[in-house]
Design a protein around this motif. Sequence first.
Motif, mmCIF file in Angstrom:
data_model
loop_
_atom_site.group_PDB
_atom_site.id
_atom_site.type_symbol
_atom_site.label_atom_id
_atom_site.label_comp_id
_atom_site.label_asym_id
_atom_site.label_seq_id
_atom_site.Cartn_x
_atom_site.Cartn_y
_atom_site.Cartn_z
ATOM 1 N N GLY A 1 0.827 -1.202 0.000
ATOM 2 C CA GLY A 1 0.000 0.000 0.000
ATOM 3 C C GLY A 1 0.856 1.244 0.000
ATOM 4 N N CYS A 2 0.779 2.021 -1.079
ATOM 5 C CA CYS A 2 1.653 3.190 -1.236
ATOM 6 C C CYS A 2 0.867 4.487 -1.196
ATOM 7 C CB CYS A 2 2.466 3.070 -2.517
ATOM 8 S SG CYS A 2 3.580 1.651 -2.523
ATOM 9 N N ASP B 1 1.616 -1.982 -4.891
ATOM 10 C CA ASP B 1 0.395 -1.191 -5.001
ATOM 11 C C ASP B 1 -0.215 -1.472 -6.377
ATOM 12 O OD1 ASP B 1 -0.705 1.488 -3.360
ATOM 13 O OD2 ASP B 1 -1.344 1.388 -5.458
ATOM 14 N N ARG C 1 1.276 5.468 -7.992
ATOM 15 C CA ARG C 1 1.754 5.302 -6.616
ATOM 16 C C ARG C 1 3.039 4.466 -6.591
ATOM 17 N NH1 ARG C 1 -2.279 6.834 -2.853
ATOM 18 N NH2 ARG C 1 -3.331 8.589 -3.858
ATOM 19 N N ARG C 2 3.124 3.469 -7.455
ATOM 20 C CA ARG C 2 4.356 2.679 -7.514
ATOM 21 C C ARG C 2 5.532 3.546 -7.943
ATOM 22 N NH1 ARG C 2 0.890 -1.015 -10.115
ATOM 23 N NH2 ARG C 2 1.952 -0.739 -12.134
ATOM 24 N N VAL D 1 -2.691 -0.795 4.264
ATOM 25 C CA VAL D 1 -3.921 -0.708 3.498
ATOM 26 C C VAL D 1 -5.139 -0.660 4.419
ATOM 27 C CG1 VAL D 1 -5.336 -1.791 1.716
ATOM 28 C CG2 VAL D 1 -2.848 -1.939 1.584
ATOM 29 N N PRO E 1 -7.847 5.983 -6.733
ATOM 30 C CA PRO E 1 -6.410 5.788 -6.500
ATOM 31 C C PRO E 1 -5.522 6.667 -7.363
ATOM 32 C CG PRO E 1 -7.357 3.927 -7.701
ATOM 33 C CD PRO E 1 -8.500 4.769 -7.230
#
Length: 344
Positions: free
Chosen positions: A172-173, A196, A201-202, A240, A331
Amino acid sequence: MKAAYYLAGRIEVGDVPDPVPGKGHALVRTHSCGLCASDVHFLRSGEKMVKLSREYGGPYAGLDLDKLFVPGHEYVGEVLDYGPGSKRPVRPGARVTSVPVMRQSGAHRVVGYHNECPGGFGEYMLLDEDLIMEIPSGLDDDRAAMTEPLAVGLEHARRGEPTAGDVPLVVGCGAIGLGVIAGLRLKGIAPIIAADFNAERRAIAVQMGADVAIDPRELSPFGPVHQLGMRRATLVYECVGVPGLLKQIISSVGFGARIVMGGYCLEPEELFVFSAQNKRLTIHFACGEEQQDMELALRSIADGTIDVTPWLGGRIGLAGVAGALDAMSNPSSPVRTVVDPRNM
């Protein structure tokens, strides 16, 4: 004062009473405040969060949802004055942030989650004078407002007691996971795996210091990782907070792994003791930041050791708060949007 406040399950914008400082209180004019996933949780599950706090002990037990409250706990503001009899540790005009807790006069209240402690979605706040930290002059408001969420990640990172030779995996990022990655990198721990579903986000996870960023739909992040010479995670940070993830982690990690539970899950979580025992697993439970984490976070942002610029998206006024909170479920939204309550 003008504020975006919570009432009857909705975010409204309007006038609320100005807070009046008492002994030990710093009266602060808010400059910038980050929007957090906790604020979204309250929009959707506020009654449950208060109920669980009262039943099991928690930070929201003193909140009356039948009355309005002003959220916002990731803030920077300018000291205007102090209450009578205060020690006045920081000069008026200085910018400050703090752990979002009020402990004066025997109280223990969470700033932004108590009816009498308005948070950073309002023009003015009351902060505990014993906890405020002055913002260095060269640090802008928005990056300084990231001190609190970064501090939570730093707390989670150290809670796992990482050591040389560990291979940490951050699941979870969001802001907390990214803060964990930054905290691990600050400790010199490597290699770091990030996982993620979201590509953006990655990418930010790699900017924060992750060596490998995995899409769990394509590869299990718990198994041997080819890019790391088939090494696998020995220390897993769950950032998360969804039911079932702990069970998945326990069933997927190797012998002797450690797990840090940092995600805020409001549902019962199943733990299969037989599996965890046979693998000799250790589970740590992380929570909010402490003063040492706030000090390290502020220092690291100010001196450039940790760059939180990739977290920052839009800057909004009070009228944009409701829409921005609603958009956080996407997201692809920025890690953090900040509100300036001096603007509508």
